[in-house]
Structures are given as structure tokens and as C-alpha cells.
Design a protein around this motif. Structure first.
Motif, PDB file in Angstrom:
ATOM      1  N   ASP A 413       0.889  -1.246   0.025  1.00 24.73           N
ATOM      2  CA  ASP A 413      -0.104  -0.038   0.163  1.00 24.73           C
ATOM      3  C   ASP A 413       0.807   1.338  -0.121  1.00 24.73           C
ATOM      4  N   LEU A 414       1.946   1.216  -0.951  1.00 26.10           N
ATOM      5  CA  LEU A 414       3.119   2.327  -0.832  1.00 26.10           C
ATOM      6  C   LEU A 414       2.869   2.882  -2.246  1.00 26.10           C
ATOM      7  N   ALA A 415       2.445   4.083  -2.267  1.00 28.70           N
ATOM      8  CA  ALA A 415       2.383   4.940  -3.574  1.00 28.70           C
ATOM      9  C   ALA A 415       3.155   5.914  -3.680  1.00 28.70           C
ATOM     10  N   LYS A 416       3.833   6.492  -4.985  1.00 26.43           N
ATOM     11  CA  LYS A 416       4.616   7.690  -5.067  1.00 26.43           C
ATOM     12  C   LYS A 416       3.764   8.896  -5.083  1.00 26.43           C
ATOM     13  N   ILE A 417       4.065   9.883  -4.541  1.00 31.26           N
ATOM     14  CA  ILE A 417       3.455  11.086  -4.660  1.00 31.26           C
ATOM     15  C   ILE A 417       4.454  12.374  -5.045  1.00 31.26           C
ATOM     16  N   ALA A 418       3.886  13.279  -5.878  1.00 36.03           N
ATOM     17  CA  ALA A 418       4.845  14.338  -6.596  1.00 36.03           C
ATOM     18  C   ALA A 418       4.109  15.561  -6.465  1.00 36.03           C
ATOM     19  N   VAL A 419       4.540  16.797  -6.228  1.00 32.63           N
ATOM     20  CA  VAL A 419       3.898  18.259  -6.486  1.00 32.63           C
ATOM     21  C   VAL A 419       4.705  19.017  -7.234  1.00 32.63           C
ATOM     22  N   VAL A 420       4.026  19.368  -8.438  1.00 28.59           N
ATOM     23  CA  VAL A 420       4.519  20.001  -9.375  1.00 28.59           C
ATOM     24  C   VAL A 420       4.125  21.447  -9.565  1.00 28.59           C
ATOM     25  N   ARG A 435       1.598   6.076   2.295  1.00 26.16           N
ATOM     26  CA  ARG A 435       0.661   4.830   2.562  1.00 26.16           C
ATOM     27  C   ARG A 435      -0.581   5.231   2.887  1.00 26.16           C
ATOM     28  N   GLY A 436      -1.429   4.308   2.629  1.00 27.86           N
ATOM     29  CA  GLY A 436      -2.939   4.244   2.822  1.00 27.86           C
ATOM     30  C   GLY A 436      -3.884   4.676   2.008  1.00 27.86           C
ATOM     31  N   PHE A 437      -3.505   4.808   0.619  1.00 30.50           N
ATOM     32  CA  PHE A 437      -4.414   5.139  -0.251  1.00 30.50           C
ATOM     33  C   PHE A 437      -5.202   3.973  -0.790  1.00 30.50           C
ATOM     34  N   GLY A 438      -4.391   2.730  -0.840  1.00 27.64           N
ATOM     35  CA  GLY A 438      -4.972   1.648  -1.192  1.00 27.64           C
ATOM     36  C   GLY A 438      -4.911   1.360  -2.853  1.00 27.64           C
ATOM     37  N   LEU A 439      -4.253   2.418  -3.443  1.00 25.12           N
ATOM     38  CA  LEU A 439      -4.022   2.330  -5.075  1.00 25.12           C
ATOM     39  C   LEU A 439      -3.464   1.447  -5.409  1.00 25.12           C
ATOM     40  N   GLN A 440      -3.806   0.384  -6.218  1.00 25.81           N
ATOM     41  CA  GLN A 440      -3.102  -0.722  -6.922  1.00 25.81           C
ATOM     42  C   GLN A 440      -2.408  -0.410  -8.381  1.00 25.81           C
ATOM     43  N   ARG A 441      -2.959   0.604  -9.020  1.00 23.91           N
ATOM     44  CA  ARG A 441      -2.740   0.876 -10.525  1.00 23.91           C
ATOM     45  C   ARG A 441      -3.031   2.157 -10.857  1.00 23.91           C
ATOM     46  N   GLY A 442      -2.447   2.583 -11.984  1.00 23.07           N
ATOM     47  CA  GLY A 442      -2.893   4.033 -12.454  1.00 23.07           C
ATOM     48  C   GLY A 442      -2.245   5.059 -11.624  1.00 23.07           C
ATOM     49  N   ALA A 443      -2.817   6.303 -12.003  1.00 22.86           N
ATOM     50  CA  ALA A 443      -2.513   7.491 -11.029  1.00 22.86           C
ATOM     51  C   ALA A 443      -3.661   8.368 -11.136  1.00 22.86           C
ATOM     52  N   LEU A 444      -3.734   9.280  -9.998  1.00 25.09           N
ATOM     53  CA  LEU A 444      -4.576  10.265  -9.695  1.00 25.09           C
ATOM     54  C   LEU A 444      -3.958  11.885  -9.574  1.00 25.09           C
ATOM     55  N   GLY A 445      -4.624  12.885 -10.351  1.00 26.28           N
ATOM     56  CA  GLY A 445      -4.008  14.120 -10.051  1.00 26.28           C
ATOM     57  C   GLY A 445      -4.919  15.109 -10.060  1.00 26.28           C
ATOM     58  N   GLY A 459       0.466   7.992  -7.683  1.00 30.00           N
ATOM     59  CA  GLY A 459       0.669   6.986  -8.539  1.00 30.00           C
ATOM     60  C   GLY A 459       1.276   5.655  -8.269  1.00 30.00           C
ATOM     61  N   MET A 460       1.343   4.685  -9.177  1.00 29.30           N
ATOM     62  CA  MET A 460       1.871   3.447  -8.944  1.00 29.30           C
ATOM     63  C   MET A 460       2.709   3.299  -9.827  1.00 29.30           C
ATOM     64  N   ASN A 461       2.833   4.145 -11.077  1.00 29.51           N
ATOM     65  CA  ASN A 461       3.958   3.901 -12.004  1.00 29.51           C
ATOM     66  C   ASN A 461       4.190   5.461 -12.770  1.00 29.51           C
ATOM     67  N   ASP A 462       5.599   5.589 -12.981  1.00 34.42           N
ATOM     68  CA  ASP A 462       5.876   6.985 -13.462  1.00 34.42           C
ATOM     69  C   ASP A 462       5.251   7.352 -14.845  1.00 34.42           C
TER      70      ASP A 462
END
Length: 564
Positions: A413-420, A435-445, A459-462
Motif C-alpha cells: 500500500d505504498l504509492a509515489k506522490i509528487a507536487v509540481v 501509505r494508505g491510499f489503497g491504490l493498486q494501479r494507475g495514477a490520480l492528479g 501514482g503506482m507508475n511513473d
């Protein structure tokens, strides 16, 4: 307003414009239900009793109460233009709100706030403002331009600006920072809202001693009790994410309703459409065992008292005739809403100038910008979500590594986060793990990222994270869900990257679709985009992220992702 005529109606010498008969009228001052009529003249209550009127309204078998007032909220949070917001909440019984426009101020400066003030001037919903005291919220955030003392003084001179909005830089206030004290000394800044999450003891004493007399950030009965004892108002918040109502209602049972009021702070449009606005708070409070009379006072008279709105919050002689006709004291869904003594007519749509759009200024961002190189075996600081709260935990744990990089890991349950950074095109990006989003794939912005409202992506991938940024730039702002490069759902927010120019029904539908798309990608919790937006707010404990990097809010300093 013809005061002489109103007095003539009050004396019974002239007929009222409207008489509401037959209902049980709440006196918010005595907590009584009065079997009486209400005489309305020129939009105000002339008197209670047996009157004659040009028109009559039969409220037999119903409960007649004053309109609800939201003691603290952000107009930008529902993502609706103010006219659409009025269409949404007026039928729910909210007849006045007190707004802090610091979201738009971060993006468009005082020009944006003055535009918003002008936009709201002719709405049937009474919108009062507080001058945004914290733009940016801290020196770790990057708005378009910081508001200076001159900017605030100009806002404080405006009609319907009541005082200084939430003082978010509470460490600066407590420490006696000269710039924060200068804001408190401005002409018109005698009325100040607070924002002091987790502040207790002598630090709370210092905060209150600065003249700050409210707080909507209390999370526990103990925190609320300490604020009341310090002479502060406790604004009980029930937002879409930060749901504090149930936790703080024991204060009402312990001390009564004095110096306590309801507020919504930040609510999603679909949440309001499905669960109500201030009326939803009244409904939940009564369901939890609070007397209906007390809950109604917390939603009407008390917000008016705190903000000095002496003409609002009651059905009594001289008060504005904002009247709700309730069929029962369970649902609190009004059967009829009278604003200034009249049923609300259709609200005309307003035009939006082009200059409040086109606020996403970023160069193309490729997937490589989200790479986190990780030499050695060092641990990482990880933002830990707390369910239904905007506070976070500051976790330390080993990252998941692949080819020398720290990567997202759905099993942990570990995702990447970025602020642009998106206001000035600096190219600056802060990177972290959550940690804690539950995201399994994809990305939200989203370009809604409190409070500087730079672009935040989880997101779960760059590659999907880069696609989210690209699509938000194309839209000129909004919220987006992406999987394998494909956009699953989106809500364009072209006005400052915060507000939609679409009709209410479409905004609610698109907002709901984005939430459902996030759920399909594995997200837990009912407000994934709102949750994400608060991860960029550097004045809410404990670990947050901005375009400048990770912020340890407890120590109030930037910290590296790697733990030495």
C-alpha cells in the motif's frame, strides 16, 4: 429598507408583505417552540404574533426555523462557481456562509479575491468573507504571489469582509513573528479566525493571547475543552474528509451551546448533493442525541454571533427574514426556503472572464521526472494517511527498491506522490512516498492542492503520473484518473484550476465519476481526491509535501526523503 414602514407593521398599523401562520416557530434565544405567526416586511421580521398580510403562508404542522449559516468554509472546495453553489445549498437551508477565499488568492492573488467578492455581490445567498491571512500558508509553499499587508488592508476595506481569516501559520503567531503580528494589527483585523491543529498548553495560551478567538481544527473533546476554557469559539467541522462532528458533540452535552458553532470547511459537490450541507450536520447531531433546539442554534444563531452578523440567525423582530419550513425534526430537509421573506427564484448564470483561466503554467513533464534514485539501504520518510482526517503520520520504513530506484508497491500500500509547481513554470517538483491510499494501479492528479494549489499527483507508475500531469495541463486544471495512459475520468476546473464553469448537475456527475474511477484503481475512503489535496498543506501535522519537498510540520522544517 423603510424602517418606518417596518415599525408600522410591527405595531399592527399596516399589513405585512407576508405572514407565516400555523407553524411552530423556534425562538433561538429561549429554545422554545412558539405557536405564533411571523410578520415579514421589506425582507425582515417585523414581529411575532397575530398579524394581517398581503400574502399568507400556511405552515400548519411544520417547524419554522431561521436559515442555516456556515461559520467557516471555502467557496472553492465544492469546485462550483458561486452561482451554482447557491443553487445547490439554498434549497438545503443554507442561507449565508462566511468564506475564506485563500484558495483563489494563492492562484490569482488579490485580483482573484476582488473578482470573487464582486461575483457574489448579487447572489441570493449571503456570502461574507474573511481576508486571507496566510498566502502562502507557510514559507514551504509556492503560490503565484504572496499577499502582503497592503493587499490584506485593501481586502479589509471591502464591504462584506468581516475580519482576518484563519491564521494558519500558528508557529509564527505563537513565536511572535513580526510579520504575523503585523497582520493582526491591521485596521479591521480585530475579528480573527484561528487554525491551530494540535496546539495545546502554553502554546495555545500564546495563540489565544494574540486575539485569535476561534478554531475549527480541534479533533478531540480535550482539545475543544481547552479552547473553550481559553475563551475561544469552537467551530465544529464536518467536511467531506475531516469529519469531527461526532467526536466533538460531547462538548455540547458538557457545556451547552455557548461559543460553539457548525462549519463545513471543505465539502465536495457530490457529498453535498447526497448528504446535505449544514442541514446534514444538524441531522447527524440530532441523530447522535443532541436536542433539536440546540443543534439548530449551532447552525443559525451561533455562527451569526461569532461573526457579529447581528441581523442574521434568528426569527425575531428586526432580523432578516431567512426562513426554513421543516416538515419534521429528523431529516432537516426544508420543504420551503424563504430568503429575505421570498421564495428563491431562478439564479441567472454569470459570465467568467478569461483572465481567471489559463493558470496551469508548466513545461512538459516526462516519466523520468518521477524517478526516485535510491543508493544504499537507507530508510525513507513516508506520509501515512489517517482515515477521514487531514492530519497524517510521519512514518519511517524501508522503501521497495527496483533497479536502484524507490518504487510504488501495491502489496505494501505504498504509492509515489509528487507536487509540481504550476504557477510560474519553475519546473520544481517535490517527490515522496505515501501509505494508505489503497491504490493498486494507475495514477490520480489534481490542481486542487491546499493551499498553494500546485499540481499534486499520486501514482503506482511513473508513466501514468506523467500522463496525469500532461492531461491537467491540457485541461487548464482539474482532477483526473489515469490507467495505462488512458484517462478514465476527469473534471475540468478551468477557473483558477479550482472551479468548474459547468452546470451543477454535470459537475456532480463528473466528480462522482472521478471518485468511482479512483475506487476501481483500488483507492479506499470516500474522498480520494480531497484526501490527496490536503497532503500538500504544510501547516497540518505531521508529514506533508510541497513542490519544495517533504515538510515535517511538527518541527516546521523541510526534511529529506531519505533518513540518514
Amino acid at each position: 429598507m423603510d424602517l418606518a414602514r417596518r415599525l408600522a407593521v410591527a405595531r399592527g398599523d399596516e399589513p405585512a408583505d407576508l405572514v407565516v401562520r400555523g407553524g411552530r416557530v423556534l425562538s433561538v434565544f429561549t429554545r422554545e417552540w412558539l405557536e405564533t405567526g411571523i410578520a415579514i416586511a421589506d425582507g425582515h421580521v417585523a414581529g411575532l404574533g397575530d398579524y394581517e398580510g398581503a400574502e399568507e403562508l400556511d405552515a400548519s404542522g411544520r417547524f419554522v426555523v431561521p436559515g442555516f449559516i456556515d461559520a467557516h468554509m471555502h467557496l472553492e472546495s465544492p469546485k462550483l462557481l458561486p452561482d451554482e453553489f447557491a443553487r445547490l445549498v439554498l434549497p438545503l437551508g443554507t442561507t449565508a456562509v462566511v468564506a475564506d477565499p485563500h484558495e483563489l488568492a494563492n492562484v490569482l492573488g488579490t485580483d482573484g479575491v476582488h473578482w470573487l467578492l464582486d461575483f457574489c455581490a448579487e447572489l441570493p445567498l449571503d456570502v461574507y468573507f474573511m481576508a486571507s491571512s496566510s498566502v502562502p500558508a507557510s514559507h514551504f509553499e509556492s503560490p503565484r504571489r504572496a499577499l502582503n499587508e497592503g493587499d490584506l488592508q485593501g481586502l479589509l476595506r471591502r464591504r462584506r469582509v468581516l475580519g482576518l481569516a484563519e491564521m494558519m501559520n500558528f508557529p509564527g503567531v505563537v513565536a511572535g513573528d513580526a510579520s504575523e503580528l503585523a497582520k493582526l494589527a491591521l485596521t479591521g483585523a480585530g475579528h480573527v479566525d484561528g487554525h491551530a491543529p494540535g496546539v495545546v498548553g502554553k502554546e495555545l495560551n500564546a495563540y489565544a493571547a494574540a486575539g485569535i478567538r476561534s478554531d475549527h481544527e480541534a479533533l478531540t473533546v480535550e482539545e475543544g475543552r481547552e479552547r473553550l476554557r481559553a475563551g475561544m469559539w469552537v467551530l465544529i467541522r464536518e467536511a467531506s474528509m475531516a469529519r469531527n462532528l461526532r467526536a466533538l458533540l460531547p462538548l455540547v452535552e458538557e457545556f451547552g451551546t455557548a461559543r460553539i458553532a457548525f462549519c463545513t470547511d471543505d465539502k465536495d459537490p457530490d457529498d453535498i448533493a447526497e448528504n446535505g450541507h449544514v442541514n446534514g450536520m444538524v441531522r447527524e447531531a440530532v441523530a447522535a442525541g443532541i436536542a433539536a433546539e440546540d443543534a439548530l442554534v449551532l447552525a443559525s444563531l451561533n455562527p451569526a454571533l461569532w461573526h457579529g452578523l447581528d441581523h442574521l440567525g434568528a426569527l425575531a423582530p428586526g432580523f432578516q427574514a431567512d426562513v426554513l419550513i421543516l416538515p419534521d425534526l429528523e431529516s432537516f430537509d426544508p420543504e420551503l426556503v424563504l430568503k429575505r421573506g421570498r421564495a428563491v427564484e431562478e439564479i441567472a448564470r454569470s459570465e467568467v472572464p478569461e483572465w481567471v483561466k489559463h493558470t496551469v503554467r508548466i513545461e512538459p513533464v516526462g516519466a523520468e521526472r518521477f524517478r526516485i534514485d535510491w543508493p544504499g539501504e537507507a530508510d525513507a520518510r513516508v506520509i501515512g494517511l489517517v482515515p477521514d482526517q487531514i492530519v497524517t503520520e510521519s512514518l519511517v520504513e524501508a522503501p521497495t527498491l527496483h533497479d536502484g530506484q524507490a518504487v510504488a508497491d501495491p502489496e505494501r500500500d505504498l504509492a509515489k506522490i509528487a507536487v509540481v509547481e504550476r504557477h510560474l513554470g519553475t519546473g520544481r517538483i517535490g517527490l515522496g512516498l505515501v501509505r494508505g491510499f489503497g491504490l493498486q494501479r494507475g495514477a490520480l492528479g489534481s490542481t486542487v492542492a491546499h493551499d498553494a494549489h500546485n499540481l499534486v499527483v499520486v501514482g503506482m507508475n511513473d508513466a501514468d503520473m506523467a500522463r496525469v500531469v500532461e492531461r491537467l495541463a491540457e485541461l487548464g486544471g482539474g482532477i483526473v484518473a489515469v490507467e495505462n495512459g488512458a484517462v478514465l475520468a476527469e473534471l475540468p476546473l478551468p477557473v483558477g484550476g479550482l472551479l468548474s464553469d459547468l452546470p451543477l448537475a454535470e459537475v456532480v456527475e463528473r466528480s462522482r465519476a472521478c471518485t468511482e474511477a479512483a475506487e476501481r484503481l483500488g483507492c479506499r475512503g470516500s474522498t480520494p481526491f480531497l484526501t490527496m489535496s490536503f497532503l500538500a498543506l504544510s501547516v497540518i501535522p505531521s508529514l506533508k509535501i510541497t513542490d519544495q519537498g517533504l515538510v515535517d510540520v511538527d518541527r516546521f522544517e523541510l526534511v529529506p526523503l531519505q533518513v540518514a
